[in-house]
Design a protein around this motif. Structure first.
Motif, short mmCIF file in Angstrom:
data_model
loop_
_atom_site.label_atom_id
_atom_site.label_comp_id
_atom_site.label_asym_id
_atom_site.label_seq_id
_atom_site.Cartn_x
_atom_site.Cartn_y
_atom_site.Cartn_z
N LEU C 33 0.84 -1.20 0.00
CA LEU C 33 0.00 0.00 0.00
C LEU C 33 0.87 1.25 0.00
CD1 LEU C 33 -2.69 -0.97 2.64
CD2 LEU C 33 -3.06 -0.61 0.22
N ASN C 34 0.52 2.21 -0.85
CA ASN C 34 1.30 3.44 -0.91
C ASN C 34 0.49 4.57 -0.30
OD1 ASN C 34 2.77 5.69 -1.55
ND2 ASN C 34 2.27 5.66 -3.72
N PHE C 35 0.78 4.88 0.95
CA PHE C 35 0.00 5.89 1.65
C PHE C 35 0.36 7.32 1.26
CE2 PHE C 35 -2.70 3.64 4.45
CZ PHE C 35 -2.06 2.47 4.79
N ALA C 36 1.38 7.47 0.45
CA ALA C 36 1.72 8.82 0.00
C ALA C 36 0.86 9.21 -1.20
CB ALA C 36 3.19 8.91 -0.34
N HIS C 37 0.26 8.23 -1.82
CA HIS C 37 -0.53 8.44 -3.03
C HIS C 37 -1.59 9.55 -2.89
CE1 HIS C 37 -2.49 7.23 -6.77
NE2 HIS C 37 -3.62 7.07 -6.11
N PRO C 38 -2.44 9.49 -1.83
CA PRO C 38 -3.47 10.53 -1.73
C PRO C 38 -2.89 11.93 -1.58
CG PRO C 38 -3.71 8.90 0.05
CD PRO C 38 -2.53 8.51 -0.73
N GLU C 39 -1.69 12.02 -1.01
CA GLU C 39 -1.13 13.36 -0.83
C GLU C 39 -0.66 13.94 -2.15
OE1 GLU C 39 -2.12 14.32 1.75
OE2 GLU C 39 -2.41 12.36 2.68
N LEU C 40 -0.25 13.07 -3.07
CA LEU C 40 0.09 13.55 -4.41
C LEU C 40 -1.16 14.11 -5.08
CD1 LEU C 40 2.58 10.83 -5.68
CD2 LEU C 40 3.06 13.07 -4.75
N PHE C 41 -2.27 13.43 -4.83
CA PHE C 41 -3.56 13.90 -5.33
C PHE C 41 -3.84 15.30 -4.77
CE2 PHE C 41 -8.01 14.15 -6.00
CZ PHE C 41 -8.65 14.33 -4.79
N MET C 42 -3.61 15.46 -3.50
CA MET C 42 -3.86 16.74 -2.85
C MET C 42 -2.96 17.82 -3.42
SD MET C 42 -2.30 18.76 -0.26
CE MET C 42 -1.35 17.68 0.78
N LEU C 43 -1.71 17.48 -3.61
CA LEU C 43 -0.74 18.49 -4.05
C LEU C 43 -1.03 18.99 -5.47
CD1 LEU C 43 2.70 17.20 -2.76
CD2 LEU C 43 1.53 19.30 -2.13
N SER C 44 -1.59 18.12 -6.30
CA SER C 44 -1.73 18.51 -7.70
C SER C 44 -2.67 19.71 -7.84
CB SER C 44 -2.23 17.34 -8.55
OG SER C 44 -3.37 16.77 -7.97
N GLY C 45 -3.67 19.79 -6.96
CA GLY C 45 -4.56 20.94 -7.01
C GLY C 45 -3.78 22.23 -6.72
N PHE C 46 -2.99 22.19 -5.66
CA PHE C 46 -2.21 23.38 -5.29
C PHE C 46 -1.21 23.77 -6.35
CE2 PHE C 46 -3.57 24.46 -1.14
CZ PHE C 46 -4.02 23.29 -0.56
N LEU C 47 -0.56 22.76 -6.91
CA LEU C 47 0.44 23.06 -7.94
C LEU C 47 -0.20 23.71 -9.16
CD1 LEU C 47 2.78 19.94 -7.74
CD2 LEU C 47 3.24 22.27 -7.00
N THR C 48 -1.39 23.23 -9.50
CA THR C 48 -2.08 23.82 -10.64
C THR C 48 -2.39 25.28 -10.38
OG1 THR C 48 -3.13 21.66 -10.91
CG2 THR C 48 -3.95 23.45 -12.28
N ILE C 49 -2.90 25.55 -9.19
CA ILE C 49 -3.21 26.94 -8.85
C ILE C 49 -1.95 27.79 -8.94
CG2 ILE C 49 -3.89 28.48 -6.99
CD1 ILE C 49 -5.83 26.42 -6.06
N ALA C 50 -0.86 27.24 -8.38
CA ALA C 50 0.38 28.01 -8.38
C ALA C 50 0.81 28.35 -9.80
CB ALA C 50 1.46 27.21 -7.67
N MET C 51 0.70 27.38 -10.69
CA MET C 51 1.14 27.62 -12.06
C MET C 51 0.23 28.60 -12.78
SD MET C 51 2.62 24.11 -13.54
CE MET C 51 3.70 23.08 -12.57
N VAL C 52 -1.07 28.44 -12.56
CA VAL C 52 -2.00 29.36 -13.20
C VAL C 52 -1.74 30.78 -12.70
CG1 VAL C 52 -4.41 30.04 -13.31
CG2 VAL C 52 -3.77 27.66 -13.70
N ALA C 53 -1.43 30.88 -11.41
CA ALA C 53 -1.16 32.20 -10.84
C ALA C 53 0.08 32.82 -11.47
CB ALA C 53 -1.00 32.08 -9.33
N LEU C 54 0.97 31.96 -11.95
CA LEU C 54 2.18 32.47 -12.60
C LEU C 54 1.92 32.89 -14.04
CD1 LEU C 54 4.97 29.99 -11.45
CD2 LEU C 54 4.78 32.42 -10.91
N GLY C 55 0.69 32.62 -14.49
CA GLY C 55 0.34 33.05 -15.83
C GLY C 55 0.36 31.95 -16.86
N ILE C 56 0.67 30.73 -16.44
CA ILE C 56 0.68 29.61 -17.39
C ILE C 56 -0.77 29.23 -17.73
CG2 ILE C 56 1.45 27.24 -17.76
CD1 ILE C 56 3.56 27.70 -15.65
N PRO C 57 -1.05 29.04 -18.99
CA PRO C 57 -2.42 28.65 -19.37
C PRO C 57 -2.81 27.33 -18.72
CG PRO C 57 -1.10 29.14 -21.33
CD PRO C 57 -0.18 29.21 -20.15
N LEU C 58 -4.08 27.22 -18.40
CA LEU C 58 -4.56 26.09 -17.62
C LEU C 58 -4.19 24.75 -18.25
CD1 LEU C 58 -6.10 25.09 -15.21
CD2 LEU C 58 -8.22 25.30 -16.49
N ALA C 59 -4.41 24.61 -19.54
CA ALA C 59 -4.18 23.33 -20.18
C ALA C 59 -2.71 22.91 -20.03
CB ALA C 59 -4.56 23.41 -21.66
#
Lengths: 250, 280, 295
Positions: C33-59
């Motif tokens: 079992l990989n218990f770090a898996h759900p945290e990667l899921f959690m992080l991806s939302g934040f990372l997306t926001i961070a990138m969009v905030a930097l001006g990178i297009p969403l896609a």
């Protein structure tokens, strides 16, 4: 030696999903005898041992220990009733010492784990354990870690551990596996001497040389069915056995 | 060291032991925070709503929690260890939601008025539980537990009723956690469901992993260290999660059995001279 | 209203399915079992926001996040799983990944705080909807559902029809046998982690698009449910993870619809206990020798 039956397997079958591992297996283990169970790889020998000892549930058939029908009993109950076994790949408790491996099998404690918190009889058990180790030639290694033993020693320890529970019947699953000729000889002598301690023994093996002098009777399993049952000489002459078991070591 | 430090250290030791007791038979439980909650709320209801004395309420809550634990875990204890882990996670996850949805015990806002814990209560419990573990470690029961923990199939082949052993230890661990929970609650005066998040259960397990999984002192070391370290290193309490997590990852890479990894031998023999037959 | 809830259930369920799939892949191949898996899921939302905030297009941000999270997954494999390869390594690897997860959560909470963070421009995405048969369904929800289903079909095809998939299945069956066949088990493990992490990232991005914000506790709550789904569907059974996820999503939605509120979270665990009692191998658990050996 009386001729009564120590263990009786009647019409046992075992299927896994769609695969038939055992079909209609019947055999009687008589008091005082050493019975060999042989067959090519995949014939179902280990499956049969697992069914007899209660690790697998038989799909059909019955198993009797003496007069008792143990077919529905779980593994630990069968062990308490006198059935002991060793495993194909030696499974010692590596984290414990040699002595502890034998001590843990003492029937008084395995039958009553909670009462084991009171150290009743520890001294008597210790003497008994040391006696078993002495017979196995391991007394000097009593306080060594079980993981430090050589292969042959480990095998003997596993048997000593199985004997610590005062079993009536001993099932040895490929005890000579991986041994050289000298070790195999010693082991055969060792098992032969067990006649005085247990009522009857089943030995699973491939090595015919090992078995020839050792066992009284031999049962041959092939594709989950018994194809021969008799003395070693009789069985080895049986054409069905020869055919199934090409490459028998003479 | 303030009395609060002593109390929390003592409670954490008890909690670490509660998980250790379960680990002794080879099971890993992530529910001990939930058992703590059951003990807290159970004893709280008995003292606040029924007026029982704390020292009467605690054992009752403990027994109730133990029975509950046994019932819920029994199906999982019969099969592979991974299922027990999942069931304990389930218990811990559900419990908070259930507690928050029960108005009788205050729902989200929790209960208050829980008083009466003295330091000596905790000290006595630590001595009792520690004494019990010490006694077990020197008895044949320790060998039986080691056997069940190391190789359950072989243990069964020797006549050990492994499910029974695992269930007893699981219940015992639950009971200890419940009592610690009760004492905690009656020290804090207020309890809320959010105090008993699944994170608590996880931390308890990690105390043992850090301190040592093979003997009764490892959990003590882990609990004491993780309780007092944030006090000693200023700012460490802020970064508790990262610090703790990093320590565990490192420990597992370097020394998987924890700091105090040794195993206590339960018996040893005087070696017999090779030519003499032992008296039988 | 009911139909809308049903659809909601399917959408949420498809997200559960993606997370559960990641768990299932790793468990199926490595038996851990990989218990770090759900945290990667959690992080991806934040990372997306961070990138969009930097001006990178969403896609583009979405793709980049998948890459980053994929690499993170490989790091987790290296730290928590590589060393503990044997049979006894189950617990150790699980605990190590658990500790990694703790570090990730703590780090995320320190950096982004414990309050939800919203993504700029998210609201415009959510409003676009279509009306049909008297109900209003947002394009986003339909898109999410369809995308997830397509993804699963692609994954299924990859696992069952390609040589790569064959290697994965062989390793899942027996790493030792796979090695004998010449399969590079280490590579297979790495690819498994990569795929699982990318699935987690996609799930996280989808959640972000649907709700418009990211929170740090979402990994825990959803990740644990995904574990239960794993048990419900059968440990290591990919179909089980998908169908289990959808089932749980729908049941939870129904529970919510009938007023259970907070207790809807309990649904998945009750279902899990029920399955363990009746059919311990899971709804899609295979038969064979594995089922037989007790303990």
């Amino acid at each position: 030696m009386s001729n009564s039956v120590a263990l009786s397997v009647q019409g046992v079958s075992k299927t896994f999903g769609g695969v038939v591992a055992l079909e209609g297996v019947s055999l009687d283990l008589k008091q005082g005898e050493i019975l060999a169970l042989v067959g090519p790889n995949g014939a179902g020998k280990s499956v049969l041992v697992n069914v007899i000892t209660g690790f697998y549930e038989a799909s059909a058939g019955h198993i009797f220990l003496g007069d008792n029908d143990i077919s529905l009993q779980p593994a630990h109950v069968r062990a308490r009733m006198g059935l002991a076994r060793t495993f194909q790949n030696i499974r010692l408790f590596l984290r414990m010492t040699v002595l502890e491996n034998v001590m843990v099998a003492m029937k008084q404690h395995t039958s009553n784990p909670l009462r084991a918190v009171f150290c009743v009889n520890e001294k008597a058990n210790l003497e008994k354990a040391m006696s078993l180790l002495h017979k196995a030639g391991l007394a000097s290694k009593a306080n060594d870690a079980a993981g430090s033993l050589a292969y042959g020693e480990a095998r003997r320890l596993e048997i000593a551990r199985a004997l610590a529970g005062d079993p009536h019947i001993l099932l040895l699953d490929e005890p000579a596996a991986g041994m050289n000729d000298r070790e195999t000889e010693d082991l055969a002598v060792h098992i032969h001497a067990l006649r005085d301690i247990v009522q009857a023994t089943i030995v699973i093996e491939h090595d015919m040389g090992f078995l020839r002098g050792l066992c009284d009777r031999m049962v041959v399993l092939d594709y989950g069915r018994i194809i021969a049952n008799g003395t070693v000489a009789e069985v080895l002459k049986d054409p069905r056995v020869v055919e199934a078991y090409l490459g028998i070591e003479a | 060291m303030t009395s609060d430090h002593i109390i929390f250290t003592g409670l954490n030791i008890l909690l670490a032991w509660s998980a250790y007791v379960i680990l002794m038979s080879g099971s890993l439980s992530f529910a001990n925070g939930a058992f703590m909650a059951l003990g807290a709320y159970g004893s709280g209801v008995l003292t606040v709503k029924f007026g029982l004395h704390l020292l009467v309420a605690l054992p009752i809550a403990a027994v109730g929690t133990a029975v509950f634990a046994a019932l819920v875990a029994l199906p999982a204890l019969r099969t592979r260890g991974v299922y027990l882990i999942l069931v304990t996670i389930g218990i811990a996850s559900c419990l908070r939601a259930v507690l928050e949805s029960t108005p009788y015990i205050g729902g989200v806002r929790g209960m208050s008025g829980l008083m009466g814990t003295q330091i000596w209560h905790i000290a006595v419990l630590v001595v009792l539980v520690g004494g019990m573990l010490w006694w077990i470690s020197r008895s044949p029961l320790q060998r039986i537990l080691d056997a069940v923990r190391e190789d359950e199939s072989v243990a069964r082949s020797m006549g050990i009723h492994t499910v029974y052993v695992k269930t007893i230890m699981f219940s015992a661990g639950a009971a200890i956690a419940a009592m610690a929970g009760g004492l905690y609650a009656h020290h804090m005066v207020f309890v809320r469901p959010e105090n008993f998040d699944i994170l608590v259960s996880i931390y308890i397990v990690l105390y043992i992993i850090l301190g040592g999984t093979n003997n009764m002192w490892g959990p003590v070391l882990g609990a004491v260290t993780m309780t007092l370290l944030p006090e000693v290193l200023r700012g460490a309490s802020e970064w508790r999660g990262t610090l703790f997590g990093a320590m565990v990852v490192l420990m597992l890479l370097i020394r998987p059995d924890g700091l105090l990894a040794f195993r206590i031998q339960s018996i040893s023999a005087r070696v017999m001279p090779p030519n003499r037959e032992p008296q039988s | 209203m009911f139909f809308e809830q049903l659809l909601n259930g399917l959408v949420v369920g498809s997200m559960y399915a993606l997370i559960a799939l990641g768990f299932s892949l790793v468990f199926g191949v490595l038996n851990k079992l990989n218990f770090a898996h759900p945290e990667l899921f959690m992080l991806s939302g934040f990372l997306t926001i961070a990138m969009v905030a930097l001006g990178i297009p969403l896609a583009i941000a979405a793709v980049l996040v998948c890459v980053v999270i994929g690499v993170a997954g490989l790091a987790v494999e290296l730290v928590s799983f590589r060393k503990f390869a044997g049979k006894d390594g189950h617990i150790t690897a699980a605990l190590s990944s658990l500790a990694v997860g703790l570090v990730l959560i703590d780090g995320a909470q320190k950096y982004w705080g414990t309050e939800p963070i919203s993504m700029p421009g998210a609201s415009t995405l959510r409003i676009a909807s279509v009306s049909a048969w008297g109900i209003s369904i947002s394009w986003l929800k339909i898109g999410t559902l369809i995308f997830t289903l397509v993804l699963m079909v692609v994954l299924h095809h990859m696992i069952t029809r390609t040589r790569f998939g064959r290697n994965i299945r062989a390793t899942a069956d027996s790493p030792d046998a796979a090695r004998l066949l010449g399969i590079d088990v280490k590579r297979v493990n790495q690819y498994t982690f990569l795929m699982a992490s990318v699935l987690a990232a996609i799930a996280g991005i989808m959640l972000l698009l649907r709700t418009g914000y990211a929170t740090t506790d979402v990994g825990f709550s959803l990740g644990l449910k995904a574990l239960a789904i794993l048990a419900i569907g059968g440990m290591g059974e990919l179909r089980g993870a998908v169908l289990g996820g959808l089932l749980v999503g729908v049941l939870e939605s129904m529970a919510f619809h009938f007023g259970l509120g907070r207790l809807s979270d309990v649904v998945v665990w009750i279902l899990m206990i029920g399955v363990l009692l009746i059919r311990p191998a899971g709804l899609f658990g295979g038969g064979g020798i594995h089922k037989e050996t007790r303990a």
